[in-house]
Design a protein around this motif. Structure first.
Motif, short mmCIF file in Angstrom:
data_model
loop_
_atom_site.label_atom_id
_atom_site.label_comp_id
_atom_site.label_asym_id
_atom_site.label_seq_id
_atom_site.Cartn_x
_atom_site.Cartn_y
_atom_site.Cartn_z
N THR A 63 39.95 2.32 47.64
CA THR A 63 41.14 2.64 48.43
C THR A 63 41.72 3.99 48.02
OG1 THR A 63 41.63 0.29 48.70
CG2 THR A 63 43.44 1.82 49.08
N ALA A 64 41.76 4.26 46.72
CA ALA A 64 42.28 5.55 46.25
C ALA A 64 41.39 6.70 46.69
CB ALA A 64 42.41 5.52 44.72
N PHE A 65 40.07 6.53 46.60
CA PHE A 65 39.14 7.55 47.08
C PHE A 65 39.42 7.87 48.54
CE2 PHE A 65 35.83 6.45 43.72
CZ PHE A 65 35.84 7.71 43.15
N LEU A 66 39.51 6.83 49.35
CA LEU A 66 39.68 7.03 50.79
C LEU A 66 41.05 7.60 51.13
CD1 LEU A 66 37.86 3.84 52.14
CD2 LEU A 66 37.03 6.20 52.10
N HIS A 67 42.06 7.21 50.37
CA HIS A 67 43.39 7.76 50.61
C HIS A 67 43.43 9.26 50.34
CE1 HIS A 67 47.73 8.49 49.65
NE2 HIS A 67 47.86 7.79 50.76
N ALA A 68 42.69 9.72 49.33
CA ALA A 68 42.63 11.15 49.05
C ALA A 68 42.01 11.92 50.21
CB ALA A 68 41.84 11.41 47.77
N LEU A 69 41.07 11.28 50.91
CA LEU A 69 40.39 11.93 52.03
C LEU A 69 41.10 11.71 53.36
CD1 LEU A 69 36.74 10.91 51.07
CD2 LEU A 69 37.72 13.21 50.91
#
Length: 297
Positions: A63-69
């Motif tokens: 979720t954190a990875f995708l939120h950054a993108l």
């Protein structure tokens, strides 16, 4: 949820820790490439076994990875019935402390698993002001649909959930396999047909509720947000369950990501299970479910 077991004569795929594997090709996928692809989806569903802490850590990291993108994001949770939505909104806005949130969301009554497993995800949403979505329905609805079917439920008593698309034969076989895995000395290995049909109707009520919750949010949201779904893997695997119901609702741009702790897989059985599988670190023992006064989602 048990994963496919190795079968005689089938190819075995090695799976190294901290890597993503394509179920279709058996090849390793670079994480940065996969995350960029996932960030372009409308919906990304992250499967789980509810009592495994390592899986919830993985969900948080993805979720954190995708939120950054893709900062415009919402996270939907199987754990909350939709009547709890105002509590989730207030939590994200910082209007209560953790203890109050757990009390007002009726966590012990509705879900019962150790809240410490999920709190890092809840705090991430709060810190980043990511909307949290209550995807589940009122538990008695599931029971009623299982017993008497959708047609007998008045529209105003359906908790905003539309009737599920009919179960495919593949889904029926998948669920039969799950139930046989739960069989024990005091439980028959095969359900009677009527009882099995009731079980499928109940399971599909959950599948459809999660799909309706995601579709309803996408229909009313401004812009083009990415919705992450935190949902039990039995509702996601092999394109059945919630992915199938989402497609019935016109949402095809979706993906399913799953965790595993296995060092090898049966290549044939793995095909179609999801879009990618991540091998976890060795999980800690499952966290016991806490007794609740009354389970009623």
């Amino acid at each position: 949820m048990a994963e496919p077991s190795l079968s005689a004569g089938s190819a075995s795929l090695a799976h190294r820790r901290a890597t993503w594997l394509s179920p279709e090709t058996g090849e390793t996928i670079a994480q940065h490439d996969l995350m960029r692809t996932m960030a372009r989806k409308r919906v990304v569903l992250l499967g789980e076994s509810h009592d495994i802490a390592e899986i919830h850590r993985w969900q948080l990291h993805v979720t954190a990875f995708l939120h950054a993108l893709r900062p415009q994001m919402a996270v939907g949770f199987e754990m909350f019935p939709r009547r709890i939505q105002p509590v989730l909104d207030a939590w994200v806005e910082g209007e209560m402390d953790t203890a109050t949130f757990l009390e007002r969301s009726e966590w012990a009554q509705v879900w019962g698993f150790d809240p410490e497993l999920y709190l890092p995800l809840f705090h991430f949403c709060r810190q980043q002001r990511v909307p949290m979505l209550a995807l589940n329905c009122h538990r008695p609805l599931v029971t009623r649909v299982g017993q008497i079917g959708w047609d007998a439920i008045p529209v105003d008593e359906r908790d905003g959930v539309t009737p599920a698309a009919a179960a495919t034969e593949g889904y029926r076989r998948y669920l039969a396999g799950i139930m046989s895995g739960f069989a024990g000395p005091d439980r028959p290995r095969a359900m009677e047909p009527d009882r099995f049909d009731r079980f499928i109707r109940a399971q599909q009520t959950w599948d459809r509720a999660f799909a309706c919750g995601i579709a309803d949010y996408l229909a009313r949201a401004e812009g083009e947000p990415l919705v992450i779904g935190i949902i039990g893997r039995g509702h996601l695997e092999y394109g059945h369950g919630t992915p199938y119901q989402l497609r019935d609702l016109g949402i095809d741009d979706l993906a399913v990501l799953l965790p595993t702790d296995r060092a090898s897989h049966d290549q044939e059985s793995l095909k179609g299970i999801g879009d990618a599988i991540f091998r976890l670190d060795t999980p800690e023992p499952p966290s016991p479910r806490r007794p609740s006064p009354k389970a009623s989602s």
